[in-house]
Design an enzyme around this catalytic site. Structure first.
Site, short mmCIF file in Angstrom:
data_model
loop_
_atom_site.label_atom_id
_atom_site.label_comp_id
_atom_site.label_asym_id
_atom_site.label_seq_id
_atom_site.Cartn_x
_atom_site.Cartn_y
_atom_site.Cartn_z
N ASN A 9 -45.69 26.19 35.79
CA ASN A 9 -44.85 25.44 34.84
C ASN A 9 -45.79 24.74 33.86
OD1 ASN A 9 -43.12 23.73 33.51
ND2 ASN A 9 -42.69 22.42 35.28
N TRP A 10 -45.80 25.25 32.63
CA TRP A 10 -46.75 24.72 31.65
C TRP A 10 -46.23 23.50 30.91
CZ3 TRP A 10 -49.23 29.74 29.17
CH2 TRP A 10 -50.05 30.34 30.15
N LYS A 11 -44.99 23.12 31.17
CA LYS A 11 -44.40 21.93 30.55
C LYS A 11 -44.63 21.93 29.04
CE LYS A 11 -45.19 19.68 34.91
NZ LYS A 11 -45.20 18.44 35.65
N HIS A 95 -35.55 20.22 37.13
CA HIS A 95 -36.88 19.63 37.36
C HIS A 95 -36.74 18.11 37.28
CE1 HIS A 95 -41.09 18.58 36.79
NE2 HIS A 95 -41.39 19.78 37.26
N GLU A 97 -38.41 16.00 35.87
CA GLU A 97 -38.64 15.45 34.53
C GLU A 97 -37.40 15.61 33.65
OE1 GLU A 97 -42.36 17.45 33.75
OE2 GLU A 97 -43.33 16.22 35.28
N GLU A 180 -39.80 19.57 45.38
CA GLU A 180 -40.80 18.87 44.58
C GLU A 180 -40.63 17.36 44.74
OE1 GLU A 180 -42.65 21.51 41.46
OE2 GLU A 180 -41.13 20.32 40.47
N GLY A 186 -47.76 15.62 39.31
CA GLY A 186 -48.71 15.15 38.30
C GLY A 186 -49.48 13.91 38.72
N SER A 226 -48.63 18.66 42.78
CA SER A 226 -50.10 18.60 42.88
C SER A 226 -50.68 19.71 43.76
CB SER A 226 -50.55 17.21 43.36
OG SER A 226 -50.16 16.22 42.41
N GLY A 247 -47.79 22.90 38.40
CA GLY A 247 -47.84 22.37 37.04
C GLY A 247 -49.27 22.39 36.51
N GLY A 248 -49.94 21.25 36.57
CA GLY A 248 -51.26 21.08 35.98
C GLY A 248 -52.25 22.20 36.30
C1 PEP Z 1 -44.31 20.59 38.37
O1 PEP Z 1 -44.30 20.21 37.23
O2 PEP Z 1 -43.37 21.23 38.79
C2 PEP Z 1 -45.46 20.23 39.20
C3 PEP Z 1 -45.40 20.50 40.46
O3 PEP Z 1 -46.54 19.64 38.58
P1 PEP Z 1 -48.00 19.36 39.22
O4 PEP Z 1 -48.41 20.61 39.93
O5 PEP Z 1 -48.87 19.05 38.04
O6 PEP Z 1 -47.85 18.22 40.17
#
Ligand code: PEP
Length: 263
Positions: A9-11, A95, A97, A180, A186, A226, A247-248
């Site tokens: 997930n590149w957001k 999500h 967010e 999640e 993040g 994470s 994500g990251g």
């Molecule tokens: C996400 O955005 O779904 C996520 C899990 O982010 P991260 O891996 O950066 O915690």
């Protein structure tokens, strides 16, 4: 036997040129890893570029969100038929967010309400995606306050019940649920693998009750929060975790490939 699935997930990151550079490097690193399903969810603007680069690979392109109406006066929104026409095969829904919950608050608290989608809008989005044969990735998870209050399972069961209202098991049999925990997104704080597995198992049990036993066996339940190459192997080897939503760490080709290779 469920195949492992790893989704990036590149957001709201990367121009299409930056996205292209990462995809090209990533494909070279994971092209031989055919026993894992992979999808990348870039911004809407990079979907076409990424889809074209992935055309001859086993990697799918996904979207980070969708609007539930097919077309009309909905300024700024993107519909499921538009995603389908662009070659999108999977789409994240609910999500934290987009629900207005952030693991690490980076917007003024007074603006959080603008993000807040509800279980009802999540449900409408899932129905719109299923109608277009796009695989929904439904995100569920508790905030830190909810975990500390001991309501993790109750919160997630509520999110699942709301998301699946009016949907039957056969319709969502190929769908995906991602656990999640909001406090792990993040933040660098990963949920302990045994606890992540326990919650994913609890989700599978709830899916059997809300949908049906067959769907609960075929739906893939991912962990997200994470995930990095230093913890992905342990997380993905848990019996109830079918892969990860990343994500990251998915925005660095080397690191994302190591995560995929660990699955
Ligand atoms: C996400 O955005 O779904 C996520 C899990 O982010 P991260 O891996 O950066 O915690």
């Amino acid at each position: 036997m469920r195949r492992k699935l790893v989704v990036g997930n590149w957001k709201m990151n990367m121009t299409h040129a930056e996205a292209a550079a990462i995809v090209e490097a990533f494909v070279r690193l994971v092209d031989q890893k055919q026993d894992v399903d992979i999808a990348i969810c870039p911004s809407y603007l990079s979907i076409e570029t990424v889809r074209n680069l992935l055309r001859r690979t086993h990697i799918g392109v996904g979207s980070q969100d969708v609007f539930w109406m097919e077309s009309g006066a909905f300024t700024g929104r993107i519909s499921a038929p538009m995603l389908k026409a662009a070659g999108v095969t999977t789409c994240i829904v609910g999500h934290s967010e987009t629900r207005g919950k952030f693991g690490k608050l980076e917007v003024p608290e007074s603006t959080v309400g603008y993000f807040a989608e509800t279980d009802e809008t999540v449900n409408l989005k899932i129905k719109a995606l299923l109608f277009q044969d796009i695989t929904p990735i439904l995100c569920v998870g508790e905030t830190l306050a909810e975990r500390e209050a001991g309501t993790t399972d109750q919160v997630i069961r509520g999110q699942l019940a709301g998301a699946f209202a009016g949907i039957d098991g056969a319709e969502f049999a190929n769908g995906v649920v991602a656990y999640e925990p909001v406090w792990a997104i993040g933040t660098g704080k990963t949920c302990d693998s045994a606890e992540a597995s326990r919650v994913c198992g609890m989700i599978r049990g709830a899916l059997a009750e809300i949908l049906d036993a067959d769907a609960a066996q075929s739906i893939r339940v991912l962990y997200g929060g994470s995930v990095k190459s230093s913890n992905s192997g342990e997380l993905f080897s848990q019996p109830d975790i079918d892969g990860g939503l990343v994500g990251g760490a998915s925005m660095v080709a080397d690191e994302f490939s190591r995560i995929v290779l660990s699955a």
